[in-house]
Motif scaffolding. Structure first.
Motif, PDB file in Angstrom:
ATOM      1  N   UNK A 434       1.011  21.142 -14.805  1.00 28.69           N
ATOM      2  CA  UNK A 434       0.727  21.392 -16.221  1.00 28.69           C
ATOM      3  C   UNK A 434       1.977  21.154 -17.068  1.00 28.69           C
ATOM      4  N   UNK A 435       1.750  20.661 -18.273  1.00 33.99           N
ATOM      5  CA  UNK A 435       2.780  20.562 -19.288  1.00 33.99           C
ATOM      6  C   UNK A 435       2.291  21.274 -20.545  1.00 33.99           C
ATOM      7  N   UNK A 436       3.212  21.504 -21.478  1.00 31.94           N
ATOM      8  CA  UNK A 436       2.791  22.197 -22.696  1.00 31.94           C
ATOM      9  C   UNK A 436       3.646  21.787 -23.876  1.00 31.94           C
ATOM     10  N   UNK A 437       3.107  22.063 -25.049  1.00 34.10           N
ATOM     11  CA  UNK A 437       3.837  21.940 -26.314  1.00 34.10           C
ATOM     12  C   UNK A 437       3.771  23.311 -26.982  1.00 34.10           C
ATOM     13  N   UNK A 547      -0.065  30.115 -34.205  1.00 33.57           N
ATOM     14  CA  UNK A 547       0.328  29.018 -33.319  1.00 33.57           C
ATOM     15  C   UNK A 547       0.012  29.400 -31.875  1.00 33.57           C
ATOM     16  N   UNK A 548      -0.051  28.385 -31.015  1.00 30.62           N
ATOM     17  CA  UNK A 548      -0.345  28.608 -29.594  1.00 30.62           C
ATOM     18  C   UNK A 548       0.515  27.677 -28.756  1.00 30.62           C
ATOM     19  N   UNK A 549       0.625  28.023 -27.476  1.00 31.21           N
ATOM     20  CA  UNK A 549       1.094  27.055 -26.487  1.00 31.21           C
ATOM     21  C   UNK A 549      -0.087  26.148 -26.146  1.00 31.21           C
ATOM     22  N   UNK A 550       0.072  24.861 -26.336  1.00 34.64           N
ATOM     23  CA  UNK A 550      -0.962  23.910 -25.942  1.00 34.64           C
ATOM     24  C   UNK A 550      -0.624  23.427 -24.533  1.00 34.64           C
ATOM     25  N   UNK A 551      -1.411  23.864 -23.562  1.00 32.05           N
ATOM     26  CA  UNK A 551      -1.152  23.592 -22.144  1.00 32.05           C
ATOM     27  C   UNK A 551      -2.206  22.604 -21.638  1.00 32.05           C
ATOM     28  N   UNK A 552      -1.803  21.652 -20.806  1.00 35.29           N
ATOM     29  CA  UNK A 552      -2.739  20.621 -20.365  1.00 35.29           C
ATOM     30  C   UNK A 552      -2.237  20.014 -19.057  1.00 35.29           C
ATOM     31  N   UNK A 553      -3.160  19.406 -18.321  1.00 27.69           N
ATOM     32  CA  UNK A 553      -2.779  18.678 -17.116  1.00 27.69           C
ATOM     33  C   UNK A 553      -1.918  17.475 -17.495  1.00 27.69           C
ATOM     34  N   UNK A 574       9.422  14.124 -26.088  1.00 24.41           N
ATOM     35  CA  UNK A 574      10.555  15.062 -26.130  1.00 24.41           C
ATOM     36  C   UNK A 574      10.134  16.476 -26.516  1.00 24.41           C
ATOM     37  N   UNK A 575       8.926  16.599 -27.093  1.00 23.82           N
ATOM     38  CA  UNK A 575       8.440  17.920 -27.502  1.00 23.82           C
ATOM     39  C   UNK A 575       7.660  18.616 -26.398  1.00 23.82           C
ATOM     40  N   UNK A 576       7.463  17.956 -25.268  1.00 25.69           N
ATOM     41  CA  UNK A 576       6.700  18.540 -24.167  1.00 25.69           C
ATOM     42  C   UNK A 576       7.636  19.094 -23.099  1.00 25.69           C
ATOM     43  N   UNK A 577       7.101  20.011 -22.310  1.00 22.20           N
ATOM     44  CA  UNK A 577       7.905  20.596 -21.231  1.00 22.20           C
ATOM     45  C   UNK A 577       6.977  21.014 -20.101  1.00 22.20           C
ATOM     46  N   UNK A 578       7.555  21.243 -18.939  1.00 24.32           N
ATOM     47  CA  UNK A 578       6.780  21.680 -17.776  1.00 24.32           C
ATOM     48  C   UNK A 578       6.301  23.107 -17.970  1.00 24.32           C
ATOM     49  N   UNK A 579       5.068  23.370 -17.555  1.00 22.47           N
ATOM     50  CA  UNK A 579       4.493  24.711 -17.604  1.00 22.47           C
ATOM     51  C   UNK A 579       4.191  25.127 -16.168  1.00 22.47           C
ATOM     52  N   UNK A 580       4.696  26.252 -15.745  1.00 21.16           N
ATOM     53  CA  UNK A 580       4.590  26.682 -14.345  1.00 21.16           C
ATOM     54  C   UNK A 580       5.197  25.606 -13.443  1.00 21.16           C
ATOM     55  N   UNK A 581       6.441  25.291 -13.677  1.00 18.28           N
ATOM     56  CA  UNK A 581       7.098  24.177 -13.008  1.00 18.28           C
ATOM     57  C   UNK A 581       6.986  24.280 -11.489  1.00 18.28           C
ATOM     58  N   UNK A 582       6.650  23.145 -10.865  1.00 23.21           N
ATOM     59  CA  UNK A 582       6.567  23.080  -9.408  1.00 23.21           C
ATOM     60  C   UNK A 582       5.234  23.497  -8.832  1.00 23.21           C
ATOM     61  N   UNK A 583       4.264  23.886  -9.687  1.00 21.87           N
ATOM     62  CA  UNK A 583       2.949  24.330  -9.195  1.00 21.87           C
ATOM     63  C   UNK A 583       1.897  23.339  -9.683  1.00 21.87           C
ATOM     64  N   UNK A 584       1.095  22.799  -8.757  1.00 20.84           N
ATOM     65  CA  UNK A 584       0.067  21.850  -9.173  1.00 20.84           C
ATOM     66  C   UNK A 584      -1.295  22.528  -9.262  1.00 20.84           C
TER      67      UNK A 584
END
Length: 601
Positions: A434-437, A547-553, A574-584
């Motif tokens: 997952x990634x998020x903005x 506002x919210x965290x927009x999380x997506x595959x 550049x505005x995106x980042x890993x969400x729950x890094x290392x977990x698929x």
């Protein structure tokens, strides 16, 4: 190499059994005969690593070793009848089953298992090209395994040894059949795929057919049949373009297309001398195709007077069908080669611990057989139960979030019974995390789902069809079958109905409704949206967050950014980042199963 040596040791030390030990027994059903002809074909496509067969579905319980035995016996039958038989595979052999996905490296077992079949023409699918390692596996392993039979008419690869862009495999081949001397020119295409890793180049079909090598090949007058194999839907612009290109210079030479990608059984008529066959998915179907009245008289070299006749059959991949069509039985059907490949598959499954049980599904959850939303839908289960429970980054757990996944990340049903390590890869083989903005205005975030699921928007130009299950490329509307309860209350129950038929394929194609070898009762097909979402950690006051965290595959990030731009939000990578890094995603799903479903079944 280790698997090949292991196969030989198993041959010497063990008397192997056909099919997998845990496979269910096939269920007897009425069968149609195969329409043999002068030139015959067996066809597989979109097997996606299901070489062990279906271990919870009796209709498709045969494994790759059984198919090897079947092909051997069918070749013997063809020789006895003095006719020709060729084997075809149309790609997407990887991703979708633990036998491929659970190994390290991926495909450690399946490459050796697959190569044991004697295939005359094969090509790449799109799944072979998603990653650098999978495309290089094709180049260094599968292509040489099949010694010129693997064709890549519109795929190039950067050879990592030289840095040069070269054809993945030969562009085409010309050969002559054993019995009738039928002269064939064969090609191997991929649809106009744009999601490949940057070490490969997929040339659009409309450009490929203009190239000198193709134009020269289709102008060869010493040919009795053009065989166009492709990981291409049979009802596609790509195949139509190839058909028109050949017909422009050879107006009456027969053309046989073999297709794939949409995971369906289908048969298309282009004209009286040109047909296309697509043979399903996941080792559920062995396609059978025959052509009669083709080629030339071997003595006079004059063309046969009668025009060609084309016929097709879709064989359910189980031992009862195989026994019936070969005229053999449980003791006479298996070959030593096939039995030992079945043993190799069993050994691989054991080594990969694919039967390890995470829990037990209390009921069937369907991808397309049940309507969405409903309690029987695997998409509803994920949307309402799994995602809200497991998609949580500890550092941001209290921040409201909108989580979006694409339904194409789900590849198969969850069947009642053991949810095993294998099941995880069967349901969702993709390792996307997952990634998020952060701080996306909720007024914008809440509009994204409708846009991603809509038609006629600018998103269509970026291929939103890739977001959903591939079957929906072919089925543009639902096919609903009445339930048993509804039939009991209906005044339209016919006396001719066959209530004892098992549910399965009831295919309608350009030749009618008699293509399936096994008579089944029909099953429903319900379309699902491209994407679904869950809203998590929203205020109990029911007041919408600002506002919210927009999380997506991660896979759908290009569409997410484009959709945000559509609504005037200028976000970039550049505005995106890993969400729950290392977990698929598959790991999160499995974690939920272990927590909520016990192992008693």
């Amino acid at each position: 190499m280790f698997a090949r040596s292991l196969l030989y040791s198993l041959t010497i030390s063990t008397i192997a059994l056909a099919a997998q030990p845990s496979a269910p027994a096939p269920v007897s059903a009425p069968l149609r005969e195969l329409p043999w002809g002068q030139l015959n074909f067996l066809h597989t496509t979109d097997t996606h690593g299901w070489h062990a067969g279906h271990l919870q579905e009796p209709s498709y319980q045969a494994d790759w070793g059984d198919y090897i035995s079947f092909a051997k016996r069918m070749r013997q039958k063809a020789d006895d009848q003095g006719v020709d038989l060729l084997l075809i595979d149309s790609g997407d052999r990887i991703e979708g089953n633990g036998l491929y996905d659970a190994s390290d490296p991926k495909g450690k077992w399946t490459f050796e298992i697959f190569k044991e079949q004697d295939i005359d023409v094969l090509c790449s699918g799109n799944h072979e090209l998603y990653k650098q390692n999978s495309s290089e596996n094709e180049y260094f392993t599968t292509v040489p395994d099949f010694k010129g039979n693997y064709l890549a008419s519109n795929i190039d690869i950067i050879d990592p040894r030289t840095g040069q862009l070269v054809p993945l495999a030969p562009r085409y081949r010309k050969f002559t059949t054993k019995q009738h001397g039928i002269r064939i020119i064969a090609f191997g295409f991929l649809f106009n795929f744009v999601g490949n890793y940057n070490n490969t180049v997929v040339q659009p079909v409309e450009e490929t057919i203009k190239q000198n090598w193709f134009q020269e090949a289709i102008r060869d007058r010493e040919v009795d049949l053009f065989l166009v194999n492709g990981h291409v839907p049979v009802r596609s612009k790509e195949f139509t373009d190839i058909y028109n290109a050949i017909r422009d210079v050879q107006w009456d030479t027969p053309i046989q297309f073999f297709g794939g990608h949409t995971h369906i059984r289908d048969y298309k008529k282009y004209n009286s001398k040109s047909y296309a066959l697509e043979s399903g998915r996941y080792m559920e179907t062995i396609g059978f195709m025959s052509i009669d009245g083709i080629g030339v008289n071997r003595k006079t070299r004059s063309h046969l007077a009668a025009g060609p006749q084309f016929n097709r059959r879709y064989i359910d991949n189980n031992l009862l069908s195989f026994h019936h069509h070969t005229g053999l039985n449980e003791s006479t059907f298996p070959t030593d080669h096939g039995k030992n490949v079945s043993r190799l598959i069993s050994h691989a499954r054991e080594a990969l611990e694919l039967d390890y049980r995470h829990g037990c599904a209390p009921s069937n959850l369907w991808l397309n057989r049940a309507s969405y939303p409903s309690s029987d839908s695997v998409i509803t289960w994920l949307e309402e139960q799994v995602i809200p429970d497991v998609v949580e980054d500890k550092a941001r757990k209290d921040i409201p979030r909108v989580v979006i996944i694409n339904t194409g990340a789900i590849r198969f049903d969850v069947l009642k019974g053991p949810f095993t390590r294998d099941t995880t890869f069967i349901v969702s083989p993709f390792t996307s995390g997952f990634r998020y903005i952060k701080d996306v205005p909720y007024e914008t975030a809440k509009k994204l789902l409708a846009l991603l699921n809509s038609k006629g928007t600018i998103l269509e130009q970026s291929g939103t069809s890739m977001l959903g299950p591939p079957e929906q490329l072919a089925y543009t509307e639902d096919k609903r079958v009445a339930t048993a309860l509804e039939l009991r209350h209906s005044e339209q129950v016919h006396l001719s109905a066959k209530p004892n038929l098992t549910p399965g394929y009831t295919t309608r194609d350009d030749a009618g409704t008699d293509g399936d070898d096994t008579l089944h009762s029909p099953i429903s097909f319900h379309r699902v949206p491209n994407c679904v979402q869950s809203e998590i950690a929203f205020p109990e006051s029911k007041v919408d967050p600002t506002t919210v965290d927009l999380v997506y595959l991660e896979f759908i990030q290009p569409w997410i950014l484009l959709a945000l731009k559509f609504f005037g939000e200028e976000y970039a990578l550049k505005d995106t980042d890993s969400y729950m890094e290392g977990v698929d995603f598959p790991t999160l799903m499995t974690n939920w199963v272990e927590t909520h479903w016990d192992g008693s079944c």
